[in-house]
Design a protein around this motif. Sequence first.
Motif, PDB file in Angstrom:
ATOM      1  N   PRO A  63       0.673  -0.733  -0.509  1.00  0.00           N
ATOM      2  CA  PRO A  63      -0.180   0.114  -0.149  1.00  0.00           C
ATOM      3  C   PRO A  63       0.915   1.272   0.282  1.00  0.00           C
ATOM      4  O   PRO A  63       2.133   1.320   0.370  1.00  0.00           O
ATOM      5  N   SER A  64       0.419   2.545  -1.225  1.00  0.00           N
ATOM      6  CA  SER A  64       1.358   3.772  -0.783  1.00  0.00           C
ATOM      7  C   SER A  64       0.421   4.606  -0.598  1.00  0.00           C
ATOM      8  O   SER A  64      -1.197   4.256  -1.399  1.00  0.00           O
ATOM      9  N   LEU A  65       0.139   5.893  -1.170  1.00  0.00           N
ATOM     10  CA  LEU A  65      -0.459   7.305  -0.672  1.00  0.00           C
ATOM     11  C   LEU A  65       0.579   8.061  -1.203  1.00  0.00           C
ATOM     12  O   LEU A  65       0.162   8.862  -1.349  1.00  0.00           O
ATOM     13  N   ASP A  66       0.982   7.304  -2.727  1.00  0.00           N
ATOM     14  CA  ASP A  66       1.192   8.194  -3.486  1.00  0.00           C
ATOM     15  C   ASP A  66       0.260   9.262  -4.750  1.00  0.00           C
ATOM     16  O   ASP A  66       0.176  10.203  -4.939  1.00  0.00           O
ATOM     17  N   ALA A  67      -0.707   8.409  -4.660  1.00  0.00           N
ATOM     18  CA  ALA A  67      -1.816   8.722  -5.397  1.00  0.00           C
ATOM     19  C   ALA A  67      -2.777   9.888  -4.875  1.00  0.00           C
ATOM     20  O   ALA A  67      -2.752  11.375  -5.103  1.00  0.00           O
ATOM     21  N   TYR A  68      -2.776  10.105  -2.909  1.00  0.00           N
ATOM     22  CA  TYR A  68      -3.880  10.726  -2.611  1.00  0.00           C
ATOM     23  C   TYR A  68      -1.768  12.459  -2.175  1.00  0.00           C
ATOM     24  O   TYR A  68      -2.826  13.614  -2.474  1.00  0.00           O
ATOM     25  N   ARG A  69      -1.183  11.561  -1.796  1.00  0.00           N
ATOM     26  CA  ARG A  69      -0.104  13.530  -1.940  1.00  0.00           C
ATOM     27  C   ARG A  69       0.007  14.213  -3.163  1.00  0.00           C
ATOM     28  O   ARG A  69       0.265  15.348  -3.465  1.00  0.00           O
ATOM     29  N   ASP A  70       0.170  12.998  -4.315  1.00  0.00           N
ATOM     30  CA  ASP A  70       0.115  13.741  -5.987  1.00  0.00           C
ATOM     31  C   ASP A  70      -0.891  14.543  -5.561  1.00  0.00           C
ATOM     32  O   ASP A  70      -0.907  16.063  -6.855  1.00  0.00           O
ATOM     33  N   ILE A  71      -2.494  14.008  -5.623  1.00  0.00           N
ATOM     34  CA  ILE A  71      -3.743  15.112  -5.582  1.00  0.00           C
ATOM     35  C   ILE A  71      -3.524  16.326  -5.058  1.00  0.00           C
ATOM     36  O   ILE A  71      -4.509  17.192  -4.916  1.00  0.00           O
ATOM     37  N   LEU A  72      -2.902  15.654  -3.745  1.00  0.00           N
ATOM     38  CA  LEU A  72      -3.371  17.124  -2.498  1.00  0.00           C
ATOM     39  C   LEU A  72      -2.372  18.065  -3.049  1.00  0.00           C
ATOM     40  O   LEU A  72      -2.834  18.914  -2.153  1.00  0.00           O
ATOM     41  N   ASP A  73      -1.291  17.881  -3.163  1.00  0.00           N
ATOM     42  CA  ASP A  73      -0.111  18.903  -3.878  1.00  0.00           C
ATOM     43  C   ASP A  73      -0.436  19.623  -4.310  1.00  0.00           C
ATOM     44  O   ASP A  73       0.337  20.440  -4.255  1.00  0.00           O
ATOM     45  N   GLY A  74      -1.504  19.051  -5.749  1.00  0.00           N
ATOM     46  CA  GLY A  74      -1.601  19.988  -6.482  1.00  0.00           C
ATOM     47  C   GLY A  74      -2.322  21.541  -6.409  1.00  0.00           C
ATOM     48  O   GLY A  74      -1.979  22.698  -6.874  1.00  0.00           O
ATOM     49  N   GLY A  75      -2.980  21.314  -5.457  1.00  0.00           N
ATOM     50  CA  GLY A  75      -3.660  22.447  -4.565  1.00  0.00           C
ATOM     51  C   GLY A  75      -5.447  22.406  -5.991  1.00  0.00           C
ATOM     52  O   GLY A  75      -6.087  23.151  -4.646  1.00  0.00           O
ATOM     53  N   ILE A  76      -5.831  21.337  -6.820  1.00  0.00           N
ATOM     54  CA  ILE A  76      -6.698  22.012  -7.568  1.00  0.00           C
ATOM     55  C   ILE A  76      -7.959  21.157  -6.581  1.00  0.00           C
ATOM     56  O   ILE A  76      -8.745  21.378  -6.399  1.00  0.00           O
ATOM     57  N   VAL A  77      -7.395  19.620  -6.261  1.00  0.00           N
ATOM     58  CA  VAL A  77      -8.638  18.812  -5.383  1.00  0.00           C
ATOM     59  C   VAL A  77      -8.546  19.837  -4.078  1.00  0.00           C
ATOM     60  O   VAL A  77      -9.764  19.235  -3.994  1.00  0.00           O
ATOM     61  N   THR A  78      -7.903  20.150  -3.107  1.00  0.00           N
ATOM     62  CA  THR A  78      -7.423  20.601  -2.584  1.00  0.00           C
ATOM     63  C   THR A  78      -8.963  22.102  -2.523  1.00  0.00           C
ATOM     64  O   THR A  78      -9.332  21.993  -1.383  1.00  0.00           O
ATOM     65  N   HIS A  79      -8.449  22.831  -3.058  1.00  0.00           N
ATOM     66  CA  HIS A  79      -9.694  23.942  -3.387  1.00  0.00           C
ATOM     67  C   HIS A  79     -10.883  23.693  -3.479  1.00  0.00           C
ATOM     68  O   HIS A  79     -11.430  24.017  -3.169  1.00  0.00           O
ATOM     69  N   ALA A  80     -10.733  22.335  -4.787  1.00  0.00           N
ATOM     70  CA  ALA A  80     -12.123  22.219  -4.828  1.00  0.00           C
ATOM     71  C   ALA A  80     -12.947  21.067  -3.897  1.00  0.00           C
ATOM     72  O   ALA A  80     -14.259  21.844  -3.578  1.00  0.00           O
ATOM     73  N   LEU A  81     -12.354  20.161  -2.378  1.00  0.00           N
ATOM     74  CA  LEU A  81     -12.594  19.798  -1.878  1.00  0.00           C
ATOM     75  C   LEU A  81     -13.115  21.077  -0.837  1.00  0.00           C
ATOM     76  O   LEU A  81     -13.751  21.295   0.550  1.00  0.00           O
ATOM     77  N   GLY A  82     -12.871  22.321  -0.656  1.00  0.00           N
ATOM     78  CA  GLY A  82     -13.039  23.436   0.423  1.00  0.00           C
ATOM     79  C   GLY A  82     -14.327  23.784  -0.275  1.00  0.00           C
ATOM     80  O   GLY A  82     -15.302  24.439   0.679  1.00  0.00           O
ATOM     81  N   VAL A  83     -14.567  23.997  -1.883  1.00  0.00           N
ATOM     82  CA  VAL A  83     -15.338  24.613  -2.121  1.00  0.00           C
ATOM     83  C   VAL A  83     -16.561  23.763  -2.286  1.00  0.00           C
ATOM     84  O   VAL A  83     -17.791  24.152  -1.951  1.00  0.00           O
ATOM     85  N   SER A  84     -16.370  22.845  -1.887  1.00  0.00           N
ATOM     86  CA  SER A  84     -17.392  21.457  -1.571  1.00  0.00           C
ATOM     87  C   SER A  84     -17.950  21.543  -0.560  1.00  0.00           C
ATOM     88  O   SER A  84     -19.605  21.586  -0.433  1.00  0.00           O
ATOM     89  N   ALA A  85     -16.975  21.400   0.173  1.00  0.00           N
ATOM     90  CA  ALA A  85     -17.607  21.318   2.073  1.00  0.00           C
ATOM     91  C   ALA A  85     -17.982  23.040   2.214  1.00  0.00           C
ATOM     92  O   ALA A  85     -19.278  23.071   3.002  1.00  0.00           O
ATOM     93  N   GLY A  86     -17.399  23.890   1.792  1.00  0.00           N
ATOM     94  CA  GLY A  86     -18.209  25.287   1.636  1.00  0.00           C
ATOM     95  C   GLY A  86     -19.705  25.362   1.111  1.00  0.00           C
ATOM     96  O   GLY A  86     -20.723  25.939   2.103  1.00  0.00           O
ATOM     97  N   VAL A  87     -19.687  25.419   0.326  1.00  0.00           N
ATOM     98  CA  VAL A  87     -21.259  24.411  -0.676  1.00  0.00           C
ATOM     99  C   VAL A  87     -21.811  24.225  -0.004  1.00  0.00           C
ATOM    100  O   VAL A  87     -23.179  24.578   0.240  1.00  0.00           O
ATOM    101  N   THR A  88     -21.588  22.678   0.516  1.00  0.00           N
ATOM    102  CA  THR A  88     -22.377  21.750   1.348  1.00  0.00           C
ATOM    103  C   THR A  88     -23.143  22.276   2.920  1.00  0.00           C
ATOM    104  O   THR A  88     -24.208  22.121   3.167  1.00  0.00           O
ATOM    105  N   ILE A  89     -22.316  22.545   3.091  1.00  0.00           N
ATOM    106  CA  ILE A  89     -22.665  23.246   4.651  1.00  0.00           C
ATOM    107  C   ILE A  89     -23.660  24.490   4.184  1.00  0.00           C
ATOM    108  O   ILE A  89     -24.270  24.837   4.965  1.00  0.00           O
ATOM    109  N   ILE A  90     -23.221  25.861   3.877  1.00  0.00           N
ATOM    110  CA  ILE A  90     -23.691  27.227   3.579  1.00  0.00           C
ATOM    111  C   ILE A  90     -24.924  26.690   2.709  1.00  0.00           C
ATOM    112  O   ILE A  90     -26.133  26.565   3.988  1.00  0.00           O
ATOM    113  N   GLY A  91     -24.682  26.283   1.921  1.00  0.00           N
ATOM    114  CA  GLY A  91     -25.984  25.966   1.445  1.00  0.00           C
ATOM    115  C   GLY A  91     -27.303  25.084   2.014  1.00  0.00           C
ATOM    116  O   GLY A  91     -28.974  25.205   2.100  1.00  0.00           O
ATOM    117  N   THR A  92     -26.675  23.726   2.931  1.00  0.00           N
ATOM    118  CA  THR A  92     -27.923  23.361   3.958  1.00  0.00           C
ATOM    119  C   THR A  92     -28.153  23.519   5.455  1.00  0.00           C
ATOM    120  O   THR A  92     -29.155  23.773   5.455  1.00  0.00           O
TER     121      THR A  92
END
Length: 295
Positions: A63-92
């Motif tokens: 087992p390796s966490l390289d895939a998670y490390r790559d996508i989270l270090d890139g910034g796109i998924v991290t930013h998109a995750l924050g957008v989804s969390a914000g929209v979900t919490i405020i919208g709900t």
Amino acid sequence: MTADVRPGWLEKPKPLTQAAKALALVAVVLLVCVPFLVIVSTSLASTDEVVDNGGWVLWPTEPSLDAYRDILDGGIVTHALGVSAGVTIIGTLLSLACTVTLAYALSRPGVFGGRPVLLLILFTFLFPPGMIPSFLLVKELGLLDSYASLVLPVLVNVFNLVVLRGFFQGIPEELYEAARLDGAGDWRVLFSVVLPLSKAALAVVGLFYAVAYWNSWFYASLYLESDHWPLQQVLRTYVVAGSGLTDATTGEGTITAPQTVQMAVLVIATVPILLVYPFLQKYFTKGVLTGAIKS
């Protein structure tokens, strides 16, 4: 020892029937769990192991966490995750507030204009607006490329409104009358009597709204630029369309095996809802059935 008391019309289950039910239950559990296990295992597998197994891994040997490390270090998924969390919490929260107040008003007899408003709301449920009218409305309101475009057009769901209205109507009228005799107004009745008795329905409706906001991607593809996309739209672009994830600042793409990264993004998009659901599951059946039957 307590005897097994059954109604006269209900016969005792046969061993063969019980075995068939157990087998069907095990089959359903496997159909749900095995694909998810494959997704998680593939996201944790190494590049060579994914290639050797034809793109899918049932159980990774290293087992390796390289895939998670790559996508989270890139910034796109991290930013998109924050957008989804914000929209979900405020919208709900906004959707719950609007749905609760509107459902409470429509559940009380004698409200001025209550029936025409209810019929108008049900009309939108039977005849929803098309994509083009919705886009033109959002454009005229100046909501394009704004996170408000993901919340305001879907602020109140008619089904959730009907469930809450039915639940509020099921509360004994004596409780309303007792609160009125104590001098409570509408807001005091709502917050002190109705809401404490409606935890099951509120939990279910809140879960419906949260899942809908979290999984929404279509409106994001219509109204938002790519640098404002939520997680589900990023997931769709990468997994379904096959486009690579590229860092918006450096322009460099990921180096991990595409299949591994795809499954890692899928796990990140799925786990948050899976973590929330067990805490609300006990309210699910009670809230939906009570509101739907009494409406």
